[in-house]
Scaffold this motif. Structure first.
Motif, mmCIF file in Angstrom:
data_model
loop_
_atom_site.group_PDB
_atom_site.id
_atom_site.type_symbol
_atom_site.label_atom_id
_atom_site.label_comp_id
_atom_site.label_asym_id
_atom_site.label_seq_id
_atom_site.Cartn_x
_atom_site.Cartn_y
_atom_site.Cartn_z
ATOM 1 N N ALA A 1 0.835 -1.213 0.000
ATOM 2 C CA ALA A 1 0.000 0.000 0.000
ATOM 3 C C ALA A 1 0.867 1.260 0.000
ATOM 4 O O ALA A 1 0.568 2.247 -0.677
ATOM 5 C CB ALA A 1 -0.928 -0.006 1.220
ATOM 6 N N LEU A 2 1.955 1.216 0.772
ATOM 7 C CA LEU A 2 2.864 2.371 0.834
ATOM 8 C C LEU A 2 3.449 2.680 -0.538
ATOM 9 O O LEU A 2 3.483 3.837 -0.968
ATOM 10 C CB LEU A 2 3.968 2.088 1.847
ATOM 11 N N LEU A 3 3.923 1.638 -1.233
ATOM 12 C CA LEU A 3 4.515 1.851 -2.563
ATOM 13 C C LEU A 3 3.484 2.423 -3.538
ATOM 14 O O LEU A 3 3.789 3.315 -4.334
ATOM 15 C CB LEU A 3 5.082 0.533 -3.097
ATOM 16 N N CYS A 4 2.270 1.898 -3.485
ATOM 17 C CA CYS A 4 1.222 2.376 -4.409
ATOM 18 C C CYS A 4 0.884 3.843 -4.148
ATOM 19 O O CYS A 4 0.844 4.660 -5.067
ATOM 20 C CB CYS A 4 -0.037 1.506 -4.260
ATOM 21 N N VAL A 5 0.644 4.148 -2.872
ATOM 22 C CA VAL A 5 0.210 5.512 -2.534
ATOM 23 C C VAL A 5 1.282 6.535 -2.834
ATOM 24 O O VAL A 5 1.046 7.540 -3.527
ATOM 25 C CB VAL A 5 -0.208 5.591 -1.042
ATOM 26 N N PHE A 6 2.499 6.300 -2.362
ATOM 27 C CA PHE A 6 3.521 7.337 -2.466
ATOM 28 C C PHE A 6 4.130 7.423 -3.865
ATOM 29 O O PHE A 6 4.552 8.490 -4.288
ATOM 30 C CB PHE A 6 4.600 7.131 -1.390
ATOM 31 N N SER A 7 4.182 6.304 -4.584
ATOM 32 C CA SER A 7 4.688 6.384 -5.963
ATOM 33 C C SER A 7 3.717 7.169 -6.849
ATOM 34 O O SER A 7 4.136 8.002 -7.651
ATOM 35 C CB SER A 7 4.914 4.980 -6.535
ATOM 36 N N ILE A 8 2.391 6.939 -6.667
ATOM 37 C CA ILE A 8 1.399 7.678 -7.456
ATOM 38 C C ILE A 8 1.392 9.152 -7.064
ATOM 39 O O ILE A 8 1.257 10.041 -7.912
ATOM 40 C CB ILE A 8 -0.004 7.062 -7.289
ATOM 41 N N ARG A 9 1.556 9.442 -5.769
ATOM 42 C CA ARG A 9 1.615 10.848 -5.338
ATOM 43 C C ARG A 9 2.830 11.560 -5.936
ATOM 44 O O ARG A 9 2.743 12.728 -6.328
ATOM 45 C CB ARG A 9 1.665 10.936 -3.811
ATOM 46 N N VAL B 1 2.193 15.659 -6.219
ATOM 47 C CA VAL B 1 1.511 16.151 -5.021
ATOM 48 C C VAL B 1 2.489 16.880 -4.111
ATOM 49 O O VAL B 1 2.138 17.886 -3.483
ATOM 50 C CB VAL B 1 0.836 14.978 -4.272
ATOM 51 N N TYR B 2 3.719 16.408 -4.071
ATOM 52 C CA TYR B 2 4.709 17.002 -3.176
ATOM 53 C C TYR B 2 5.485 18.155 -3.833
ATOM 54 O O TYR B 2 6.411 18.687 -3.230
ATOM 55 C CB TYR B 2 5.685 15.923 -2.674
ATOM 56 N N ARG C 1 -6.263 17.227 -6.564
ATOM 57 C CA ARG C 1 -5.154 16.412 -7.079
ATOM 58 C C ARG C 1 -4.795 15.303 -6.093
ATOM 59 O O ARG C 1 -4.557 14.153 -6.485
ATOM 60 C CB ARG C 1 -3.932 17.282 -7.351
ATOM 61 N N LEU C 2 -4.766 15.628 -4.817
ATOM 62 C CA LEU C 2 -4.475 14.607 -3.801
ATOM 63 C C LEU C 2 -5.553 13.533 -3.794
ATOM 64 O O LEU C 2 -5.255 12.327 -3.681
ATOM 65 C CB LEU C 2 -4.380 15.271 -2.428
ATOM 66 N N LEU C 3 -6.811 13.929 -3.960
ATOM 67 C CA LEU C 3 -7.908 12.972 -3.971
ATOM 68 C C LEU C 3 -7.802 12.006 -5.142
ATOM 69 O O LEU C 3 -7.924 10.776 -4.975
ATOM 70 C CB LEU C 3 -9.255 13.710 -4.031
ATOM 71 N N TYR C 4 -7.562 12.531 -6.352
ATOM 72 C CA TYR C 4 -7.555 11.605 -7.496
ATOM 73 C C TYR C 4 -6.279 10.780 -7.571
ATOM 74 O O TYR C 4 -6.293 9.651 -8.077
ATOM 75 C CB TYR C 4 -7.883 12.324 -8.809
ATOM 76 N N THR C 5 -5.138 11.280 -7.068
ATOM 77 C CA THR C 5 -3.936 10.431 -7.040
ATOM 78 C C THR C 5 -4.114 9.263 -6.066
ATOM 79 O O THR C 5 -3.721 8.129 -6.373
ATOM 80 C CB THR C 5 -2.696 11.246 -6.630
ATOM 81 N N ASP C 6 -4.743 9.521 -4.917
ATOM 82 C CA ASP C 6 -4.981 8.432 -3.969
ATOM 83 C C ASP C 6 -6.047 7.474 -4.475
ATOM 84 O O ASP C 6 -6.012 6.267 -4.164
ATOM 85 C CB ASP C 6 -5.369 8.991 -2.602
#
Length: 651
Positions: free
Chosen positions: A49-57, A62-63, A77-82
């Protein structure tokens, strides 16, 4: 292709990792349920889950956003990336050999992590904005941000900021307050809004209270340490604005306005500024142009004489918006024409066909060359000597330029078959008391006479003083104030009618477009303004103390009271409720020629005094200023005496 490096805010990544770890421990470790995970299964799901969330962000940048200024688009943007990360996580969880969990548990993990990330950003943004406010809450939030290394503690700029109340809690006022709250460098800090909308009063916007006008007492403003009042309602009624201005000004507050530059400034955007003197007339600017007017000038060749002057240059600006085939600027003063040319080139580039011709309207041979070259369909005559005292001492030059220059244009319009001739006139042509007004009245008679027998359609447009034009009283007052005074007023009783340069220009263009032939248009300019009040307002507006106002006495040819232009019972109405047509009989061509010959002969003598006397014969309404001023004083005195007589009768 060169790779563009992204500026990632790694500290925010660390904070998000802490939020994620908390969410993962809660949902994958502490939560039991029917699908309780082993230690290895919990680690597999956490890493996946960590890899999916932060790689897509990171892919969605997002950052790379600056969250202290973040708008709704940043949160979207944060909503649709997550959301994308969740579907990637779902697919990978199904195909990879990991210990499985339920769909609901996966959704909860991503959702709670997203909720934590949103909450973190909202708290940060709120703290950043409110830390600029000098309240206990603001100081606490500033300390909190300092703890996280985001702002410098003990910023002296905060103490020095000017505290303001904003009149208007609408879109303009709120965006202005938001800009100030988001800026460390802003010199101002908002403390409250003042508004009349019942749906807003009693609530908060950007953490600032919204008060009604009754609630915004001086005592309450003092409690909030308000130093200045800012008007941020561009559409406010002129009378209402005047009432509020005088109310707060008399209470000792400095007043500013958040709006665009004044109407005749080119371009610009909204900014905080002082009230301009034009705004202190507190009259709603007239907008007289319409679709019919725009359509009339479209694809036409337009010649503007005096095109480099105050009115002429604004005529060029207004016409440029109407997509004419060609604009020809004719002026004797090359610098003014050059300035307008460069301004319009910057604004329109090659899309505007603009030509400059330097010559005098008194030089008929050079003028005919211009007509032969361009064959203008519409001719607007804004060229004139208009300075009253100077023309009193240069009568012959005024006659040559204003009268014979106009006659030259009329003759060339007929010869080269122009469609329309429009003359810019003045209220000083009404029962003139000076040479300038008399010559302009003679011009009106020439134009009206030509309409009776020529092929061209003729019209003249008459209006009052133009704010900010060259030679007007306002630039003079500004220079005198800048030099420390004194400000000179010829007579404290003088009143004048005023309009802005765009209003005057639009009036000329619309009246010319609606003219049938021979009309003399006049404008309802509203209430007159006392020049003394104008001087006092400008001194107060400047903030300079101790400037004296000195009466210098009426100048040669100057009226004490400008006559009212619009007597509606004596005028014909037009489609525009503020534009009227004066009923005036045109002179025969023979009579006009007789008067022109009289003036031509006397001008050849070179005697200004004699020329003035002949001008009185040519323009029968040309009166001596002493006669008109005595009559005006008598009328005013009679009006002042009427209430006293009524009171005596009542007793």
């Amino acid at each position: 292709m060169k790779y563009k490096k992204r500026n990632v805010r790694w500290m925010l990544v660390v904070y998000d990792l802490l939020v994620y770890e908390l969410s993962a421990v809660l949902l994958l470790g502490l939560y039991g349920g029917n699908d309780k995970l082993s230690i290895s299964g919990m680690m597999q799901q956490m890493v996946l889950a960590l890899l999916c969330v932060f790689s897509i962000r990171l892919i969605g940048n997002v950052y790379g956003q600056i969250w202290r200024y973040g708008g709704i688009q940043c949160y979207i943007r944060l909503l649709y990336t997550d959301a994308i990360a969740f579907f990637v996580y779902l697919i990978l969880e199904l195909i990879l050999p990991v210990e499985k969990i339920t769909f609901a548990r996966m959704l909860c993990l991503i959702s709670i992590n997203l909720l934590g990330a949103l909450a973190l950003r909202m708290m940060y943004r709120y703290a950043y904005k409110c830390s600029n406010q000098e309240t206990k809450q603001g100081r606490f939030l500033a300390s909190l941000l300092y703890t996280f290394g985001r702002v410098k503690k003990g910023n002296d700029k905060e103490v020095q900021k000017i505290k303001i109340a904003i009149i208007g809690a609408g879109r303009v006022g709120v965006s202005f307050a938001e800009d100030l709250l988001n800026s460390d460098e802003a010199a101002y800090i908002p403390r409250c809004f003042i508004d009349i909308n019942e749906n807003k009063v009693g609530r908060e916007i950007q953490g600032l209270p919204v008060w009604s006008e009754d609630e915004a007492t001086f005592r309450k403003l003092n409690e909030y340490e308000v130093q200045e009042i800012v008007f941020a309602i561009p559409s406010m009624d002129a009378e209402k604005k005047k009432t509020l201005y005088e109310y707060y000004k008399n209470a000792g507050y400095k007043l500013k306005v958040y709006d665009y530059p004044t109407v005749y400034a080119a371009g610009g955007k909204r900014h905080l500024r002082e009230f301009d003197i034009e705004e202190l007339l507190f009259r709603k600017p007239l907008v007289v142009s319409d679709e019919h007017t725009n359509e009339y000038y479209k694809r036409k060749v337009v010649l503007i004489t005096g095109g480099g002057g105050s009115i002429g240059s604004e005529l060029c600006r207004q016409l440029a918006k109407m997509q004419p085939k060609q604009i020809v600027i004719l002026d004797i003063y090359e610098n003014g024409a050059y300035d307008v040319q460069q301004e319009l080139k910057i604004a329109y580039g090659n899309t505007l066909n603009l030509q400059i011709e330097i010559c005098s309207i008194t030089h008929k041979k050079a003028l005919e060359h211009v007509f032969a070259k361009y064959h203008p369909q519409i001719v607007i005559n804004a060229a004139a000597h208009k300075h009253v005292p100077l023309m009193e001492h240069n009568c012959i030059e005024a006659i040559y330029n204003n009268v014979f220059g106009t006659q030259n244009l009329v003759e060339l319009c007929e010869k080269y078959e122009a469609e329309r001739f429009m003359m810019v006139s003045t209220d000083k042509a009404v029962n003139p008391t000076n040479v300038m007004g008399a010559t302009k009245r003679m011009c009106e008679m020439i134009v009206q006479s030509a309409s009776t027998h020529g092929k061209v359609k003729y019209s003249a447009t008459r209006f009052g003083n133009v704010l900010g034009s060259a030679g007007s009283v306002i630039p003079l007052f500004k220079r005198q104030i800048a030099n420390g005074g004194p400000v000179t007023v010829t007579d404290k009783r003088i009143i004048r009618y005023f309009m802005t340069i765009p209003e005057a220009s639009q009036l000329v263009l619309q009246s010319g477009a609606m003219a049938n032939n021979g009309e003399l248009f006049v404008l309802d300019m509203g209430q007159p303004v006392k020049i003394m009040d104008l001087a006092e307002n400008m001194i107060r507006l400047s903030g300079v103390q101790g400037i004296e106002i000195v009466e210098t006495g009426l100048r040669p040819g100057e009226k004490l009271y400008e006559e009212l232009l619009v007597k509606t019972e004596e005028l014909d109405k037009t489609s525009n409720s503020r534009i009227f047509i004066e009923r005036d009989s045109a002179l025969s061509p023979e009579e006009i020629n007789t008067r022109l010959n009289m003036l031509r002969e006397v001008c050849e003598t070179g005697d200004d005094s004699q020329a003035r006397e002949v001008l009185r014969k040519a323009v029968p309404t040309f009166k001596k200023p002493e006669e008109v001023n005595r009559a005006a004083e008598f009328v005013v005195h009679q009006k002042k005496s009427e209430p006293e007589r009524e009171e005596a009768v009542a007793i």
